[in-house]
Design an enzyme around this catalytic site. Sequence first.
Site, PDB file in Angstrom:
ATOM      1  N   LYS A 187       0.855  -1.182   0.000  1.00  8.70           N
ATOM      2  CA  LYS A 187       0.000   0.000   0.000  1.00  8.70           C
ATOM      3  C   LYS A 187       0.891   1.231   0.000  1.00  8.70           C
ATOM      4  O   LYS A 187       2.039   1.205   0.437  1.00  8.70           O
ATOM      5  CB  LYS A 187      -0.950   0.016   1.197  1.00  8.70           C
ATOM      6  CG  LYS A 187      -0.310   0.077   2.571  1.00  8.70           C
ATOM      7  CD  LYS A 187       0.126   1.447   3.065  1.00  8.70           C
ATOM      8  CE  LYS A 187      -1.005   2.453   3.037  1.00  8.70           C
ATOM      9  NZ  LYS A 187      -0.495   3.800   3.521  1.00  8.70           N
ATOM     10  N   THR A 198       5.362   6.231   2.714  1.00  5.65           N
ATOM     11  CA  THR A 198       4.355   5.828   3.693  1.00  5.65           C
ATOM     12  C   THR A 198       3.718   4.567   3.138  1.00  5.65           C
ATOM     13  O   THR A 198       2.607   4.555   2.648  1.00  5.65           O
ATOM     14  CB  THR A 198       3.317   6.922   3.967  1.00  5.65           C
ATOM     15  OG1 THR A 198       2.422   6.456   4.955  1.00  5.65           O
ATOM     16  CG2 THR A 198       2.566   7.364   2.754  1.00  5.65           C
ATOM     17  N   GLU A 283      -1.988  10.016  -5.300  1.00  5.76           N
ATOM     18  CA  GLU A 283      -2.984  11.013  -4.878  1.00  5.76           C
ATOM     19  C   GLU A 283      -3.225  12.076  -5.950  1.00  5.76           C
ATOM     20  O   GLU A 283      -2.899  13.254  -5.797  1.00  5.76           O
ATOM     21  CB  GLU A 283      -2.562  11.640  -3.552  1.00  5.76           C
ATOM     22  CG  GLU A 283      -2.579  10.629  -2.415  1.00  5.76           C
ATOM     23  CD  GLU A 283      -2.052  11.152  -1.101  1.00  5.76           C
ATOM     24  OE1 GLU A 283      -2.242  10.443  -0.099  1.00  5.76           O
ATOM     25  OE2 GLU A 283      -1.461  12.239  -1.075  1.00  5.76           O
ATOM     26  N   ASN A 400      -4.697  16.784  -0.057  1.00  5.31           N
ATOM     27  CA  ASN A 400      -3.917  16.993   1.161  1.00  5.31           C
ATOM     28  C   ASN A 400      -4.313  18.246   1.920  1.00  5.31           C
ATOM     29  O   ASN A 400      -3.997  18.357   3.112  1.00  5.31           O
ATOM     30  CB  ASN A 400      -2.422  17.004   0.810  1.00  5.31           C
ATOM     31  CG  ASN A 400      -1.910  15.603   0.570  1.00  5.31           C
ATOM     32  OD1 ASN A 400      -1.682  14.851   1.499  1.00  5.31           O
ATOM     33  ND2 ASN A 400      -1.754  15.227  -0.700  1.00  5.31           N
TER      34      ASN A 400
END
Length: 405
Positions: A187, A198, A283, A400
């Site tokens: 992920k 991350t 993202e 974000n």
Amino acid sequence: MSFFRSRWVEAPAHAGELEPTALPRGFRAAGVAAGIKPEGLDVGVLVSDAPETVSAARFTTNARVGAPVTVSREADLQGLRAVAVNSGCSNVGDGRRGLETAVAMQTAAAEKLGLAPRQVGVASTGVIGTELPRDKVVGGVRTACDELGLDAGGFSEAILTSDGAPKRACLEVHLRPGSVRLAAQAKGAGMISPRFATMFCFVETDAELSAETLDLLTGVCVKRSFDRISVDGQLSTSDTVFALASAASGVRVEPESEEELRLGEALDALLRQLALEIVADGEGAGRVGRIVVRGRPDAVEPVARSIANSPLVKAALHGGDPNFGRVLQAAGQAWPQGEPFVADLEIEGRLLVSAGDVVEPPPPGLMNGSEVEYALTMPGEGGETEVFFSDLSPEYARFNSEYAS
């Protein structure tokens, strides 16, 4: 569609693709909804039923780490049998309470699976600086242990945060003594830096090999995959890679053997493709760039990272704009001060700048594809590196700016 979709990853000729949620022999997994996230699966457990299982691990290099990283570092990293993981909260910055929650996850899995706590690794991902609800996550771990099965589908979904889709694959690797399975679930989409991301990746194989060999293969392949990616240049507090080998196939992989080489090639391709999927899922990302830098050994790494992390380069990539001035500016700011900087720059194999001078204007449509390669040749010899990076889109800023803190 083939799992190996990127032109920068060569599918190993001696490996075939299985169902992406399949697991190697000896492994079981589950994912459940424990209520940590508003909806969806958010707690997962992965276990090897084989007592002879060996393991390896890699963690973030950030000085600020989450409680699960601290607890896992103290586990038996060569003899892990299980992993308990949650999404929705990273369990970072919660002091002693956070450490106790990570230990509670570890203990709950160990009790349900009949293992020692030090045989269980833990991992958490999600918002930083909030409390991970202990009752929910521990209850989720116990429930997941009761629902373990031979499919990694639920597990691979339970680890997701801002990901657009699960990232997973299972390969059958053909070795001379027989075939082994090699699988991974990963992920990651934001807070991604070339020194890790991350991100989580859980690797399983039913090959029989020593802990030292598994650690060597894991380390080499992580350096060529997850260490080579950037979405936003941010180094997470929670990065974790766990690799487990159950030996359930009965196929032995000896150190420095042809089998080790072939298994390593398959693992390398598997992790590089998963790493590229993380970048492509950045993202709001629409394009993936690869920057290859050649030149003096002490400069190639900082220059490549400067280019990959430049918001100007990334914005140009998003627009399909071959603005080579931005690439050279980002390279120059990382070059040793006081020394002349001249370079050759190619985009998609087209030489645009030679020895610092413009050769020709970029032709129309040069960067229309979903993957764009840059190659920079600087003064000096003996150094070469690569970094994969995503573009920078308005969607990244929107996501974000609205992300919970």
